[in-house]
Design a protein around this motif. Structure first.
Motif, PDB file in Angstrom:
ATOM      1  N   CYS A   1      64.953 -36.672  29.675  1.00  0.00           N
ATOM      2  CA  CYS A   1      64.753 -36.339  28.255  1.00  0.00           C
ATOM      3  C   CYS A   1      63.751 -37.328  27.677  1.00  0.00           C
ATOM      4  N   VAL A   2      62.673 -36.801  27.093  1.00  0.00           N
ATOM      5  CA  VAL A   2      61.614 -37.665  26.563  1.00  0.00           C
ATOM      6  C   VAL A   2      61.869 -38.090  25.124  1.00  0.00           C
ATOM      7  N   GLY A   3      63.044 -37.781  24.608  1.00  0.00           N
ATOM      8  CA  GLY A   3      63.370 -38.158  23.244  1.00  0.00           C
ATOM      9  C   GLY A   3      63.378 -36.959  22.322  1.00  0.00           C
ATOM     10  N   MET A   4      63.427 -37.230  21.015  1.00  0.00           N
ATOM     11  CA  MET A   4      63.466 -36.165  20.026  1.00  0.00           C
ATOM     12  C   MET A   4      62.196 -35.339  20.071  1.00  0.00           C
ATOM     13  N   ASP A   5      62.355 -34.012  20.019  1.00  0.00           N
ATOM     14  CA  ASP A   5      61.211 -33.108  19.969  1.00  0.00           C
ATOM     15  C   ASP A   5      60.780 -32.988  18.512  1.00  0.00           C
ATOM     16  N   MET A   6      59.799 -33.769  18.128  1.00  0.00           N
ATOM     17  CA  MET A   6      59.352 -33.788  16.740  1.00  0.00           C
ATOM     18  C   MET A   6      58.610 -32.514  16.350  1.00  0.00           C
ATOM     19  N   ALA A   7      58.076 -31.807  17.345  1.00  0.00           N
ATOM     20  CA  ALA A   7      57.263 -30.631  17.049  1.00  0.00           C
ATOM     21  C   ALA A   7      58.088 -29.372  16.844  1.00  0.00           C
ATOM     22  N   ASP A   8      59.288 -29.342  17.387  1.00  0.00           N
ATOM     23  CA  ASP A   8      60.049 -28.087  17.360  1.00  0.00           C
ATOM     24  C   ASP A   8      61.535 -28.417  17.355  1.00  0.00           C
ATOM     25  N   ASP A   9      62.018 -28.901  16.212  1.00  0.00           N
ATOM     26  CA  ASP A   9      63.429 -29.270  16.145  1.00  0.00           C
ATOM     27  C   ASP A   9      64.270 -28.043  15.842  1.00  0.00           C
ATOM     28  N   GLU A  10      64.697 -27.357  16.896  1.00  0.00           N
ATOM     29  CA  GLU A  10      65.507 -26.161  16.765  1.00  0.00           C
ATOM     30  C   GLU A  10      66.820 -26.480  16.070  1.00  0.00           C
ATOM     31  N   GLY A  11      67.149 -25.684  15.061  1.00  0.00           N
ATOM     32  CA  GLY A  11      68.435 -25.836  14.412  1.00  0.00           C
ATOM     33  C   GLY A  11      68.524 -27.010  13.462  1.00  0.00           C
ATOM     34  N   MET A  12      67.397 -27.529  12.983  1.00  0.00           N
ATOM     35  CA  MET A  12      67.430 -28.681  12.087  1.00  0.00           C
ATOM     36  C   MET A  12      68.282 -28.367  10.865  1.00  0.00           C
TER      37      MET A  12
END
Length: 274
Positions: A66-77
């Protein structure tokens, strides 16, 4: 083997006594999203509620854990201003901390940010020799999450935790092993086999009720100022264990040189740990 449906960011499968939770966004290098946080939390609770499951293995699909939080596509924010909002990594780490089953994390490739903090409540972190790590929050203008400010100093010591978290630098598998962050190193091809070998050993030889009481009590006692709280808990636990079917089976299997068949079930036989 059975597989639970309804998840979109993870896979949850059960094979005998072992549940596997697989981060499954390889196209995004398993970037962490709010939806993944919710699904991981749900999968951990599902494993915890099944007495037939003895061990949980957490792994990642593709080339990275896991490369960390997906800042570009935060599903379900969801809305962080809601008073009842729970920080996403905590949605994973809290149920993992309170789980009654041992957790083995099998880490390969990048485990950065939440990619490493979400594993700190696991009991074993096995890593591939190609893995790399980073508590990179300060380099992103962020803050550590998932209770990592509590876990990391207890795992590697305060000085190393400060070095890694304040600098935010990346470090390799050898450094992680030397500091005690990971349990063992394996070639990428041997990482999952090693994780499942350990899982089968735990599932075969360890009493589920004992494992649950031990892993949860270690967390509780880590904050006690003196051993007196542990002495009091020892008295209560040992007094009950002296007449338990698990102890009788443990002694009998040892004397008879055979694998044990512990009858205790977590949902009905776990003692009061308070």
């Amino acid at each position: 083997m059975t597989s639970e449906t309804g998840y979109t960011t993870i896979e949850y499968t059960v094979d005998g006594p072992i549940a596997t939770i697989l981060l499954n966004r390889p196209h995004a290098r398993n970037g962490f999203t709010t939806r993944m946080a919710n699904e991981l939390g749900a999968a951990l609770l599902a494993a915890d509620g099944d007495d037939d499951i003895r061990v949980v293995v957490l792994a990642g699909a593709g080339q990275h854990f896991c490369v960390g939080m997906d800042m570009a596509d935060d599903e379900g924010m969801d809305d962080a201003t809601d008073p009842d909002w729970v920080e996403p990594a905590t949605r994973v780490v809290r149920p993992m901390t309170n789980l009654n089953k041992p957790v083995i994390a099998a880490i390969h490739g990048a485990a950065v940010g939440v990619g490493i903090t979400m594993t700190l409540a696991a009991d074993f972190r096995l890593a591939a020799t190609d893995s790399r790590f980073g508590f990179v929050f300060a380099r992103r203008g962020l803050f550590p999450e998932g209770g990592s400010l509590w876990f990391l100093p207890r795992i590697v010591g305060l000085a190393k935790a400060k070095e890694w978290m304040i600098s935010g630098r990346l470090f390799d598998a050898d450094e992680a092993l030397a500091a005690g962050l990971v349990t063992s190193l394996h070639s990428p091809a041997e990482l999952l086999p090693a994780a499942y070998e350990l899982a089968h050993e735990l599932a075969t030889y360890v009493a589920p009720v004992s494992a649950a009481a031990i892993r949860r009590s270690l967390i509780t006692m880590s904050g006690a100022p003196t051993p007196e709280a542990a002495f009091a808990l020892d008295k209560k636990l040992i007094a009950g264990a002296l007449t338990s079917p698990d102890l009788r089976e443990g002694i009998a299997s040892f004397l008879e040189k055979r694998p044990p068949h512990f009858p205790g079930r977590i949902t009905t036989d776990l003692p009061d740990l308070t």
